[in-house]
Design a protein around this motif. Structure first.
Motif, PDB file in Angstrom:
ATOM      1  N   PHE A  75     -62.216 -75.290  67.897  1.00  0.00           N
ATOM      2  CA  PHE A  75     -62.297 -76.459  67.608  1.00  0.00           C
ATOM      3  C   PHE A  75     -60.949 -77.042  67.097  1.00  0.00           C
ATOM      4  O   PHE A  75     -60.901 -76.401  65.735  1.00  0.00           O
ATOM      5  CB  PHE A  75     -63.490 -77.232  67.501  1.00  0.00           C
ATOM      6  N   LEU A 129     -69.500 -79.155  71.037  1.00  0.00           N
ATOM      7  CA  LEU A 129     -68.593 -80.320  70.747  1.00  0.00           C
ATOM      8  C   LEU A 129     -69.263 -81.440  70.834  1.00  0.00           C
ATOM      9  O   LEU A 129     -69.065 -82.323  69.742  1.00  0.00           O
ATOM     10  CB  LEU A 129     -67.588 -80.404  71.699  1.00  0.00           C
ATOM     11  N   ALA A 148     -63.116 -83.760  66.277  1.00  0.00           N
ATOM     12  CA  ALA A 148     -62.942 -82.633  66.977  1.00  0.00           C
ATOM     13  C   ALA A 148     -62.480 -82.701  68.404  1.00  0.00           C
ATOM     14  O   ALA A 148     -62.942 -83.627  69.025  1.00  0.00           O
ATOM     15  CB  ALA A 148     -64.075 -81.588  66.564  1.00  0.00           C
ATOM     16  N   TYR A 149     -61.879 -81.468  68.985  1.00  0.00           N
ATOM     17  CA  TYR A 149     -61.445 -81.433  70.303  1.00  0.00           C
ATOM     18  C   TYR A 149     -61.684 -79.720  70.837  1.00  0.00           C
ATOM     19  O   TYR A 149     -61.519 -78.912  69.919  1.00  0.00           O
ATOM     20  CB  TYR A 149     -60.222 -81.999  70.639  1.00  0.00           C
ATOM     21  N   LEU A 150     -61.830 -79.659  71.881  1.00  0.00           N
ATOM     22  CA  LEU A 150     -61.815 -78.318  72.604  1.00  0.00           C
ATOM     23  C   LEU A 150     -60.305 -77.913  72.365  1.00  0.00           C
ATOM     24  O   LEU A 150     -59.451 -78.215  73.114  1.00  0.00           O
ATOM     25  CB  LEU A 150     -62.284 -78.315  74.120  1.00  0.00           C
TER      26      LEU A 150
END
Length: 483
Positions: A245, A323, A336-338
């Protein structure tokens, strides 16, 4: 779900999740493959199959020892699980006194990686038992049993590039996007491999083949004996696909995890309820990147294509569920992001060679430097001394023309828990590469090479061996170096 308790024989405690139910594969009959002549793509002294940690080390070491080397890799990069598998937390390379014992090729990598590609304790802190330092690094994968260790996290892209450049500098013939299919065996001797690529099926012939596939694909298909016994409740025998992440603040997460233990326990309990498969994050080489090396899944086989597919599907679904949960509830994960799911599945165990020697649990308490020692590994806890890795663990009991290295070397299932780790794979890979070079140069089978000469060559490449190993190997190396 099972939770493995941390003990003197295990560093990690982790939740382990049982497999989903399985539908039996139907029998669709057979098809007879027509025979045909296969073109020989290349001939060499040493062929290394698999460009993971052990295979990269083997190819680099064999070439440094003067062999004509080819390296066959199915992906588009080197480093295996340490890069494509996102196992970027490199396990302990120091012993419990702070001495660096995983050296040689491993040390070269860390000497050449850019400073901003590595996160870990300063050298002067290795082995420290200072409570504050140990508490700090225990939250950052670099302190266990109250001892600070050299077990850093690294930038996988930098390690990919460096690994590639090292083997190319040494004139290794590097072959990407190629999957070894079957070994070529004549009268009990491996003479090469048949591999598949976009060009179709071709062969590579070699004096010595190094099986660095991780799963023992070549030695098993060539008829060598192996074992595959596991402990179902052991994290070391699970599979998963890791992920990253981005956009996180790991310092904030650590403050929450370490400073609010009751809230953290509630967070983890709720995560298991919401997500089912659930895992905590680890630090990476950057504060804004979080590493997830789970959830770890048991009951699946790394040799079954349906099982491999099922683990990938479950892992990717878990990534998305994590997530959502972390963004909503975890301090430091609000943005947060993938970032990335690992291109390579995280296989910890498939087969282990039955060798002429082995790393065994019964050897742990003694710490004896075996006569054919080709490397040394830190023990799993301060309760045990350093453990000797014998050359015999790389040599099949019967099959000739082949050496094994990496996570499928000869060892029992307890010792496999650490022998499968990245640093130990570098060590056994370097040993296999140098041994293969000596065998090719001498036109002899790998089992018959002079172990003293092997140890001297390994010492010349910076490998750490003990004074009790072999018969004067260190003295010979010193004399050859003019010391």
């Amino acid at each position: 779900m099972k939770t493995v308790v941390r003990t003197d024989e295990r560093i990690l405690s982790s939740d382990i999740f049982d497999r989903d139910s399985r539908v039996k594969r139907p029998d669709h009959g057979t098809w007879a493959e027509p025979g045909k002549d296969i073109p020989v793509y290349h001939r060499c002294g040493v062929l290394v199959v698999g460009g993971g940690p052990s295979g990269t080390a083997a190819a680099a070491a064999a070439a440094r020892a003067g062999a004509d080397v080819a390296l066959l890799e199915r992906y588009n990069h080197l480093g295996g699980l340490s890069t494509g598998g996102l196992v970027i937390w490199i396990d302990r390379m120091t012993d419990w006194e702070g001495q660096l014992v995983i050296r040689g090729f491993a040390e070269e990598l860390f000497d050449r990686l850019p400073a901003d590609a590595i996160a870990g304790p300063a050298r002067e802190d290795w082995g420290s038992q200072d409570a504050a330092k140990a508490a700090h690094w225990s939250q950052r994968t670099a302190a266990y049993h109250g001892v600070v260790t050299w077990s850093p996290t690294i930038d996988p892209e930098r390690l990919k590039l460096l690994s590639q450049e090292i083997v190319l500098e040494r004139k290794v013939k590097l072959i990407y996007h190629s999957w070894a299919a079957i070994p070529i065996v004549q009268d009990g001797v491996v003479k090469g491999v048949v591999f598949e690529s976009k060009e179709g099926r071709m062969a590579i012939m070699a004096d010595v083949v190094v099986d660095a596939t991780g799963d023992g694909d070549l030695f098993a298909r060539a008829g060598a004996a192996f074992v595959n016994d596991i402990e179902e409740a052991d994290v070391h025998h699970c599979m998963n696909t890791s992920w990253l992440f981005g956009g996180v603040d790991m310092n904030r997460w650590i403050e929450f995890k370490a400073g609010q233990p009751e809230a953290f326990s509630a967070f983890m309990a709720r995560g298991r309820e919401v997500c089912g498969l659930f895992e905590r994050p680890f630090v990476s080489w950057r504060n804004d990147v979080a590493l997830f090396m789970g959830p770890r899944q048991s009951g699946y086989s790394a040799l079954d294509v349906d099982d491999l597919t099922a683990v990938e599907v479950r892992s990717h679904r878990a990534m998305a569920a994590h997530l959502d949960y972390f963004k909503a509830h975890a301090p430091g994960f609000e943005e947060a992001y993938l970032m990335l799911s690992a291109p390579q599945i995280g296989v910890r165990h498939a087969r282990r060679l039955s060798g002429v020697g082995a790393v065994l649990r019964s050897q742990w308490p003694d710490g004896v430097a075996l006569a054919d020692e080709v490397g040394v590994t830190p023990a799993v806890s301060p309760k045990f001394p350093n453990i000797s890795i014998p050359y015999g663990a790389l040599v099949p009991q019967q099959l000739d023309g082949l050496l094994a290295c990496g996570r499928h070397i000869s060892c029992d299932r307890n010792s496999h828990g650490f022998m499968r780790e990245i640093p130990q794979c570098w060590i056994t890979g370097q040993a296999a590469g140098v041994a293969a070079a000596l065998a090719s140069r001498g036109c002899i089978e790998p089992r018959f090479i002079d172990v003293g000469a092997l140890q001297s060559a390994l010492l010349a490449q910076g490998v750490y061996l003990r004074a009790g190993a072999g018969q004067g190997a260190q003295a010979r190396a010193a004399a050859e170096a003019g010391i």
